[in-house]
Write a protein that holds these residues in place. Structure first.
Motif, PDB file in Angstrom:
ATOM      1  N   GLN A 191       3.895  -7.967   2.149  1.00 38.58           N
ATOM      2  CA  GLN A 191       2.762  -8.000   3.066  1.00 38.58           C
ATOM      3  C   GLN A 191       1.507  -8.348   2.271  1.00 38.58           C
ATOM      4  OE1 GLN A 191       1.843  -4.328   5.071  1.00 38.58           O
ATOM      5  NE2 GLN A 191       0.503  -5.322   6.563  1.00 38.58           N
ATOM      6  N   PRO A 192       0.808  -9.418   2.639  1.00 38.56           N
ATOM      7  CA  PRO A 192      -0.402  -9.788   1.909  1.00 38.56           C
ATOM      8  C   PRO A 192      -1.619  -9.031   2.444  1.00 38.56           C
ATOM      9  CG  PRO A 192       0.089 -11.465   3.542  1.00 38.56           C
ATOM     10  CD  PRO A 192       1.195 -10.439   3.640  1.00 38.56           C
ATOM     11  N   PHE A 193      -2.597  -8.846   1.585  1.00 36.46           N
ATOM     12  CA  PHE A 193      -3.872  -8.234   1.938  1.00 36.46           C
ATOM     13  C   PHE A 193      -4.996  -9.134   1.435  1.00 36.46           C
ATOM     14  CE2 PHE A 193      -0.844  -4.847   1.909  1.00 36.46           C
ATOM     15  CZ  PHE A 193      -1.224  -3.986   2.929  1.00 36.46           C
ATOM     16  N   LYS A 194      -6.173  -8.958   2.009  1.00 40.63           N
ATOM     17  CA  LYS A 194      -7.308  -9.799   1.654  1.00 40.63           C
ATOM     18  C   LYS A 194      -8.383  -9.070   0.857  1.00 40.63           C
ATOM     19  CE  LYS A 194      -6.748 -12.945   5.552  1.00 40.63           C
ATOM     20  NZ  LYS A 194      -7.397 -13.555   6.759  1.00 40.63           N
ATOM     21  N   ARG A 245      -6.808   1.016  -3.210  1.00 40.89           N
ATOM     22  CA  ARG A 245      -6.113   0.884  -1.934  1.00 40.89           C
ATOM     23  C   ARG A 245      -6.420  -0.497  -1.372  1.00 40.89           C
ATOM     24  NH1 ARG A 245      -9.836   1.931   2.289  1.00 40.89           N
ATOM     25  NH2 ARG A 245     -11.794   2.836   1.551  1.00 40.89           N
ATOM     26  N   PHE A 246      -5.464  -1.053  -0.638  1.00 41.68           N
ATOM     27  CA  PHE A 246      -5.623  -2.370  -0.048  1.00 41.68           C
ATOM     28  C   PHE A 246      -6.380  -2.276   1.267  1.00 41.68           C
ATOM     29  CE2 PHE A 246      -1.638  -4.228  -2.269  1.00 41.68           C
ATOM     30  CZ  PHE A 246      -2.434  -4.610  -3.342  1.00 41.68           C
ATOM     31  N   GLY A 247      -6.929  -3.392   1.684  1.00 38.92           N
ATOM     32  CA  GLY A 247      -7.601  -3.482   2.968  1.00 38.92           C
ATOM     33  C   GLY A 247      -7.398  -4.845   3.578  1.00 38.92           C
ATOM     34  N   ALA A 248      -7.752  -4.991   4.875  1.00 39.91           N
ATOM     35  CA  ALA A 248      -7.627  -6.251   5.616  1.00 39.91           C
ATOM     36  C   ALA A 248      -6.202  -6.783   5.543  1.00 39.91           C
ATOM     37  CB  ALA A 248      -8.620  -7.297   5.083  1.00 39.91           C
ATOM     38  N   ALA A 249      -5.263  -6.017   6.104  1.00 38.14           N
ATOM     39  CA  ALA A 249      -3.842  -6.345   6.019  1.00 38.14           C
ATOM     40  C   ALA A 249      -3.517  -7.581   6.839  1.00 38.14           C
ATOM     41  CB  ALA A 249      -2.997  -5.163   6.502  1.00 38.14           C
ATOM     42  N   GLY A 250      -2.558  -8.334   6.371  1.00 41.97           N
ATOM     43  CA  GLY A 250      -2.056  -9.505   7.080  1.00 41.97           C
ATOM     44  C   GLY A 250      -0.679  -9.233   7.670  1.00 41.97           C
ATOM     45  N   ARG A 251      -0.059 -10.250   8.234  1.00 38.66           N
ATOM     46  CA  ARG A 251       1.246 -10.124   8.871  1.00 38.66           C
ATOM     47  C   ARG A 251       2.350 -10.013   7.826  1.00 38.66           C
ATOM     48  NH1 ARG A 251       4.967 -13.955  10.462  1.00 38.66           N
ATOM     49  NH2 ARG A 251       3.522 -15.574   9.742  1.00 38.66           N
ATOM     50  N   ILE A 252       3.290  -9.091   8.027  1.00 36.14           N
ATOM     51  CA  ILE A 252       4.408  -8.903   7.099  1.00 36.14           C
ATOM     52  C   ILE A 252       5.367 -10.080   7.239  1.00 36.14           C
ATOM     53  CG2 ILE A 252       6.348  -7.424   6.463  1.00 36.14           C
ATOM     54  CD1 ILE A 252       4.791  -5.057   7.484  1.00 36.14           C
ATOM     55  N   VAL A 253       5.690 -10.710   6.121  1.00 30.48           N
ATOM     56  CA  VAL A 253       6.580 -11.857   6.116  1.00 30.48           C
ATOM     57  C   VAL A 253       7.567 -11.716   4.974  1.00 30.48           C
ATOM     58  CG1 VAL A 253       4.875 -13.409   7.154  1.00 30.48           C
ATOM     59  CG2 VAL A 253       5.011 -13.195   4.667  1.00 30.48           C
ATOM     60  N   ASN A 254       8.584 -12.576   4.984  1.00 31.31           N
ATOM     61  CA  ASN A 254       9.522 -12.659   3.882  1.00 31.31           C
ATOM     62  C   ASN A 254       8.902 -13.465   2.757  1.00 31.31           C
ATOM     63  OD1 ASN A 254      11.958 -14.155   2.442  1.00 31.31           O
ATOM     64  ND2 ASN A 254      12.713 -12.228   3.312  1.00 31.31           N
ATOM     65  N   SER A 276      -5.372 -14.046  -7.038  1.00 29.21           N
ATOM     66  CA  SER A 276      -5.136 -15.076  -6.032  1.00 29.21           C
ATOM     67  C   SER A 276      -4.432 -14.523  -4.811  1.00 29.21           C
ATOM     68  CB  SER A 276      -4.299 -16.212  -6.628  1.00 29.21           C
ATOM     69  OG  SER A 276      -3.077 -15.715  -7.140  1.00 29.21           O
ATOM     70  N   ALA A 277      -3.912 -13.284  -4.879  1.00 31.85           N
ATOM     71  CA  ALA A 277      -3.284 -12.641  -3.732  1.00 31.85           C
ATOM     72  C   ALA A 277      -3.156 -11.159  -4.024  1.00 31.85           C
ATOM     73  CB  ALA A 277      -1.919 -13.252  -3.436  1.00 31.85           C
ATOM     74  N   LEU A 278      -3.081 -10.368  -2.965  1.00 30.90           N
ATOM     75  CA  LEU A 278      -2.861  -8.928  -3.048  1.00 30.90           C
ATOM     76  C   LEU A 278      -1.642  -8.620  -2.184  1.00 30.90           C
ATOM     77  CD1 LEU A 278      -6.570  -7.855  -2.607  1.00 30.90           C
ATOM     78  CD2 LEU A 278      -5.257  -7.635  -4.710  1.00 30.90           C
ATOM     79  N   LEU A 279      -0.581  -8.114  -2.817  1.00 33.55           N
ATOM     80  CA  LEU A 279       0.708  -8.012  -2.130  1.00 33.55           C
ATOM     81  C   LEU A 279       1.266  -6.603  -2.205  1.00 33.55           C
ATOM     82  CD1 LEU A 279       2.328 -11.217  -3.622  1.00 33.55           C
ATOM     83  CD2 LEU A 279       1.013 -11.038  -1.506  1.00 33.55           C
ATOM     84  N   ARG A 280       1.900  -6.191  -1.107  1.00 31.58           N
ATOM     85  CA  ARG A 280       2.687  -4.962  -1.079  1.00 31.58           C
ATOM     86  C   ARG A 280       4.126  -5.350  -0.779  1.00 31.58           C
ATOM     87  NH1 ARG A 280       0.960  -0.456   3.058  1.00 31.58           N
ATOM     88  NH2 ARG A 280       1.715  -2.034   4.546  1.00 31.58           N
TER      89      ARG A 280
END
Length: 398
Positions: free
Chosen positions: A237-240, A193-202, A289-293
């Protein structure tokens, strides 16, 4: 050691040569991470490197929670190898290994057979009692202290129980549930599961990926090519960080790794590596290098991580200790579905001049990475599985 890769539960030491006194766990963490840092400093095929590696294997195997006969036999071989390299170091450097803890290796296997694994014994319990006793003693008049210390201890115990009850009540009130109904965590079929969600962008506005040592300019095209075979991309949406759950091969418990992908984690870049399933032989690693949904037009979501693959490489310089694995990180990036990720892996940069982006696989962080292989199912285990299949899976027709 300052440049050594960070890992959850592994203390990161910046100045190891100036440590004069610390706790045993700190020295244990230094033991786990010291080999990649000194292998290029010492001469080639130095016996000290092999001695440290032998002690690593002996210490890690001795600390396992499950010790069947196969592991005890392997521990006995590690002890013999450790004694051999101690003799070599003594002859070359004059090191004296005559101290109490060194003698434990001679009777450790027998102790485990007769008393159980080493996690059932420790020198740490009871240390806090000395501080409590000293504090109670200082509150007496130093005459007939036994009865006074008993009363002080009873008072402190009552205060501690009251404090615990108040803290538990406050915690339940904050959660909006003051009754005693037990709470159960939600169980899902995914092992991550992902954690530390970032802002949803295109995807066009996601920006440029800048992991350590590499820059990806055309991330939008790479992401679209990755999912174009299935669905068109809509929003990402990126995650950290990501929480990866897996089953331990040491004692079959459910464990969790936290891998991070953060350009500034406590002031430092943090791009962890993962072990994933692939068709290639051996173990396959990648540095994320990134975690994306990604949310598709069909309202379906897919979760992926772009990263650089890390392949096995032969190291020609320095000292190759027992079980040494050197891997080279590729410059090209590819996308990986999270469903194929197994767990996290610790790889630290190998300081080899003129050898490219090489990394050592650190197999000392936990028993599941040491030795770095999965257990082999023996014939007795296979026969047992067949018998259970015949008994419970095939219907009984009388």
């Amino acid at each position: 050691m300052r440049e050594f890769s960070r890992w959850p539960g592994l203390k990161h030491c910046n100045q190891v040569t100036t440590i004069h006194f610390t706790d045993g766990q700190t020295f244990y963490d230094i033991l786990k991470s010291v080999l990649p840092c000194i292998v290029q400093i010492l001469p080639s095929n130095n016996p000290l490197v092999h001695c440290i590696r032998a002690y690593q294997r002996y210490r890690l195997m001795a600390g396992m929670y499950c010790m069947p006969a196969r592991r005890l036999a392997q521990l006995n071989e590690f002890i013999k190898d450790y004694e051999h390299w101690c003799t070599r170091v003594s002859k070359e450097y004059g090191k004296n290994f005559d101290f109490f803890k060194q003698h434990a290796a001679s009777h450790l296997v027998q102790d485990i057979r007769s008393k159980g694994t080493t996690n059932h014994g420790s020198t740490r319990p009871g240390e806090g009692f000395q501080q409590e006793a000293a504090e109670a003693y200082n509150q007496t008049n130093f005459k007939n202290v036994a009865s006074q210390m008993n009363r002080i201890n009873e008072t402190q115990e009552a205060i501690a129980r009251i404090r615990m009850a108040i803290d538990q009540h406050d915690q339940q009130c904050e959660e909006g549930d003051v009754d005693s109904t037990p709470k159960f965590s939600r169980v899902t079929s995914a092992s991550w599961r992902f954690g530390a969600a970032g802002r949803i962008v295109n995807s066009n506005a996601f920006g440029v990926l800048k992991p350590a040592g590499c820059t990806v300019q055309n991330f939008n095209l790479m992401l679209r090519d990755f999912i174009a075979e299935h669905f068109p991309d809509d929003r990402i949406q990126p995650f950290k960080c990501a929480h990866l759950t897996y089953q331990s091969f040491e004692d079959w418990r459910g464990l969790e790794d936290i891998v991070r992908c953060n350009p500034s984690f406590h002031g430092s870049e943090r791009y962890d590596s993962v072990l994933f399933n692939s068709d290639s032989p051996g173990m396959s690693f990648a540095r994320i290098s990134a975690l994306l949904r990604c949310t598709l037009e069909s309202k379906r979501t897919i979760r992926c991580c772009p990263g650089s693959r890390i392949s096995a490489e032969q190291m020609e310089t320095g000292t190759a200790w027992a079980g040494c694995q050197v891997h080279e990180e590729a410059k090209e990036y590819s996308l990986l579905l999270m469903d194929y990720v197994i767990r996290g892996a610790l790889l630290t940069r190998a300081p080899v001049v003129g050898k490219g982006n090489l990394h050592f696989l650190v197999d000392t962080v936990d028993p599941d990475t040491f030795p770095p292989r999965r257990p082999i199912l023996g014939p007795n285990y296979i026969l047992l599985c067949i018998e259970l299949w015949l008994l419970f899976i095939i219907p009984d027709h009388g």
